[in-house]
Write a protein that holds these residues in place. Sequence first.
Motif, PDB file in Angstrom:
ATOM      1  N   ALA A  84       0.843  -1.209   0.000  1.00 56.90           N
ATOM      2  CA  ALA A  84       0.000   0.000   0.000  1.00 56.90           C
ATOM      3  C   ALA A  84       0.876   1.256   0.000  1.00 56.90           C
ATOM      4  O   ALA A  84       0.795   2.094  -0.904  1.00 56.90           O
ATOM      5  CB  ALA A  84      -0.939  -0.024   1.199  1.00 56.90           C
ATOM      6  N   THR A  85       1.738   1.366   0.998  1.00 56.18           N
ATOM      7  CA  THR A  85       2.593   2.558   1.099  1.00 56.18           C
ATOM      8  C   THR A  85       4.073   2.198   1.159  1.00 56.18           C
ATOM      9  O   THR A  85       4.924   3.079   1.148  1.00 56.18           O
ATOM     10  CB  THR A  85       2.254   3.356   2.385  1.00 56.18           C
ATOM     11  N   SER A  86       4.372   0.904   1.250  1.00 52.93           N
ATOM     12  CA  SER A  86       5.770   0.477   1.400  1.00 52.93           C
ATOM     13  C   SER A  86       6.285  -0.183   0.125  1.00 52.93           C
ATOM     14  O   SER A  86       5.507  -0.668  -0.701  1.00 52.93           O
ATOM     15  CB  SER A  86       5.914  -0.467   2.594  1.00 52.93           C
ATOM     16  N   MET A  87       7.604  -0.195   0.006  1.00 55.33           N
ATOM     17  CA  MET A  87       8.263  -0.767  -1.169  1.00 55.33           C
ATOM     18  C   MET A  87       9.461  -1.596  -0.715  1.00 55.33           C
ATOM     19  O   MET A  87      10.244  -1.124   0.111  1.00 55.33           O
ATOM     20  CB  MET A  87       8.785   0.357  -2.087  1.00 55.33           C
ATOM     21  N   GLY A 154       6.891  -6.924  15.237  1.00 53.66           N
ATOM     22  CA  GLY A 154       5.740  -6.884  16.144  1.00 53.66           C
ATOM     23  C   GLY A 154       4.537  -6.199  15.532  1.00 53.66           C
ATOM     24  O   GLY A 154       3.650  -5.743  16.248  1.00 53.66           O
ATOM     25  N   LYS A 155       4.492  -6.140  14.158  1.00 51.82           N
ATOM     26  CA  LYS A 155       3.375  -5.440  13.499  1.00 51.82           C
ATOM     27  C   LYS A 155       2.387  -6.411  12.864  1.00 51.82           C
ATOM     28  O   LYS A 155       1.441  -5.985  12.204  1.00 51.82           O
ATOM     29  CB  LYS A 155       3.923  -4.488  12.439  1.00 51.82           C
ATOM     30  N   MET A 156       2.655  -7.714  12.999  1.00 54.25           N
ATOM     31  CA  MET A 156       1.722  -8.706  12.459  1.00 54.25           C
ATOM     32  C   MET A 156       1.728  -9.916  13.387  1.00 54.25           C
ATOM     33  O   MET A 156       2.787 -10.286  13.915  1.00 54.25           O
ATOM     34  CB  MET A 156       2.168  -9.118  11.043  1.00 54.25           C
TER      35      MET A 156
HETATM   36  C1  COA Z   1       8.241   4.055   8.390  1.00 59.27           C
HETATM   37  C2  COA Z   1       7.122   4.894   8.993  1.00 59.27           C
HETATM   38  C3  COA Z   1       6.727   6.003   7.998  1.00 59.27           C
HETATM   39  C4  COA Z   1       5.912   3.945   9.163  1.00 59.27           C
HETATM   40  O1  COA Z   1       4.926   4.715   9.773  1.00 59.27           O
HETATM   41  P1  COA Z   1       3.788   4.039  10.711  1.00 59.27           P
HETATM   42  O2  COA Z   1       3.008   5.120  11.320  1.00 59.27           O
HETATM   43  O3  COA Z   1       4.399   2.994  11.551  1.00 59.27           O
HETATM   44  O4  COA Z   1       2.854   3.494   9.626  1.00 59.27           O
HETATM   45  P2  COA Z   1       2.085   2.129   9.470  1.00 59.27           P
HETATM   46  O5  COA Z   1       2.120   1.209  10.643  1.00 59.27           O
HETATM   47  O6  COA Z   1       0.753   2.561   8.963  1.00 59.27           O
HETATM   48  O7  COA Z   1       2.890   1.441   8.310  1.00 59.27           O
HETATM   49  C5  COA Z   1       3.062   2.064   7.053  1.00 59.27           C
HETATM   50  C6  COA Z   1       3.811   1.112   6.175  1.00 59.27           C
HETATM   51  O8  COA Z   1       5.088   0.875   6.736  1.00 59.27           O
HETATM   52  C7  COA Z   1       5.325  -0.504   6.805  1.00 59.27           C
HETATM   53  N1  COA Z   1       6.197  -0.757   7.929  1.00 59.27           N
HETATM   54  C8  COA Z   1       6.107  -0.207   9.149  1.00 59.27           C
HETATM   55  N2  COA Z   1       7.085  -0.690   9.934  1.00 59.27           N
HETATM   56  C9  COA Z   1       7.785  -1.558   9.180  1.00 59.27           C
HETATM   57  C10 COA Z   1       8.919  -2.391   9.420  1.00 59.27           C
HETATM   58  N3  COA Z   1       9.532  -2.426  10.604  1.00 59.27           N
HETATM   59  N4  COA Z   1       9.379  -3.165   8.417  1.00 59.27           N
HETATM   60  C11 COA Z   1       8.775  -3.138   7.226  1.00 59.27           C
HETATM   61  N5  COA Z   1       7.714  -2.363   6.921  1.00 59.27           N
HETATM   62  C12 COA Z   1       7.233  -1.597   7.907  1.00 59.27           C
HETATM   63  C13 COA Z   1       3.932  -1.113   7.011  1.00 59.27           C
HETATM   64  O9  COA Z   1       3.903  -2.466   6.623  1.00 59.27           O
HETATM   65  C14 COA Z   1       3.111  -0.257   6.095  1.00 59.27           C
HETATM   66  O10 COA Z   1       3.274  -0.697   4.762  1.00 59.27           O
HETATM   67  P3  COA Z   1       1.998  -0.881   3.761  1.00 59.27           P
HETATM   68  O11 COA Z   1       1.216   0.409   3.814  1.00 59.27           O
HETATM   69  O12 COA Z   1       2.608  -1.079   2.419  1.00 59.27           O
HETATM   70  O13 COA Z   1       1.205  -2.043   4.257  1.00 59.27           O
HETATM   71  C15 COA Z   1       7.458   5.507  10.375  1.00 59.27           C
HETATM   72  O14 COA Z   1       7.682   4.479  11.301  1.00 59.27           O
HETATM   73  C16 COA Z   1       8.701   6.388  10.307  1.00 59.27           C
HETATM   74  O15 COA Z   1       8.643   7.529   9.887  1.00 59.27           O
HETATM   75  N6  COA Z   1       9.851   5.836  10.719  1.00 59.27           N
HETATM   76  C17 COA Z   1      11.123   6.576  10.692  1.00 59.27           C
HETATM   77  C18 COA Z   1      11.738   6.508   9.276  1.00 59.27           C
HETATM   78  C19 COA Z   1      13.127   7.070   9.298  1.00 59.27           C
HETATM   79  O16 COA Z   1      13.344   8.128   9.857  1.00 59.27           O
HETATM   80  N7  COA Z   1      14.035   6.347   8.671  1.00 59.27           N
HETATM   81  C20 COA Z   1      15.434   6.684   8.743  1.00 59.27           C
HETATM   82  C21 COA Z   1      16.007   5.982   9.912  1.00 59.27           C
HETATM   83  S1  COA Z   1      17.402   6.795  10.549  1.00 59.27           S
END
Ligand code: COA
Length: 169
Positions: A84-87, A154-156
């Motif tokens: 959905a939002t991830s790659m 811990g997300k599933m």
């Molecule tokens: C990544 C981030 C945007 C996800 O936001 P969130 O509020 O947890 O959002 P959600 O739980 O709705 O997940 C959004 C997507 O992220 C994916 N995701 C979240 N945590 C994940 C993980 N640990 N591994 C893989 N995918 C992950 C989810 O599967 C979901 O994907 P989908 O929409 O394709 O199904 C947020 O955690 C973030 O901004 N993290 C920091 C990113 C960053 O700063 N990176 C640099 C590190 S120094």
Amino acid sequence: MKKVPASSTLTLSTHLVLPENTNTLGNLMGGQLLNWLDIASAISAHRLCKRVVVTAAVNNVSFQHPIKLGDIVIIEAKVSRSFATSMEVFMDIYVEHHTTGERIKCNEAIYTFVAVDQLGSPIHVPEVLPESEEEIKRYDGALRRRQLRLILAGKMKPEEATELKALFD
Ligand SMILES: CC(C)(COP(=O)(O)OP(=O)(O)OC[C@H]1O[C@@H](n2cnc3c(N)ncnc32)[C@H](O)[C@@H]1OP(=O)(O)O)[C@@H](O)C(=O)NCCC(=O)NCCS
């Protein structure tokens, strides 16, 4: 939304291993390689969605062969599948030896990115169209890998991981 060919996300990144990138044995530092991988895979994910992308997870990197001072590192990054939002971005890493010129594949790595808006909230990305045999293989395996990493994060719940469970049925 129109599917985007996986090949259009291909990102090639080439680096020369310099003294400041190495440890005292003259081997490339792992953190430096992770940084190069992060940038190459972020560009690849950006080529799919044309939005700001953030690294959600570094999923699979192992250091199998030392890479030496003066070697040339070539990274090939491509989005293997989007959700959905991830790659998921799959990378092949090659090393060209600095005296023989021999090129060997030394590693594979997988990073996950999420497309975000200006407030950092996840936003939808286009679907990937896998075309080559390898792209299709990686696309098919991506669902299992996604379920595994979400369980580990811990997300599933394990019982929701239908693709993974099917492997053992
Ligand atoms: C990544 C981030 C945007 C996800 O936001 P969130 O509020 O947890 O959002 P959600 O739980 O709705 O997940 C959004 C997507 O992220 C994916 N995701 C979240 N945590 C994940 C993980 N640990 N591994 C893989 N995918 C992950 C989810 O599967 C979901 O994907 P989908 O929409 O394709 O199904 C947020 O955690 C973030 O901004 N993290 C920091 C990113 C960053 O700063 N990176 C640099 C590190 S120094």
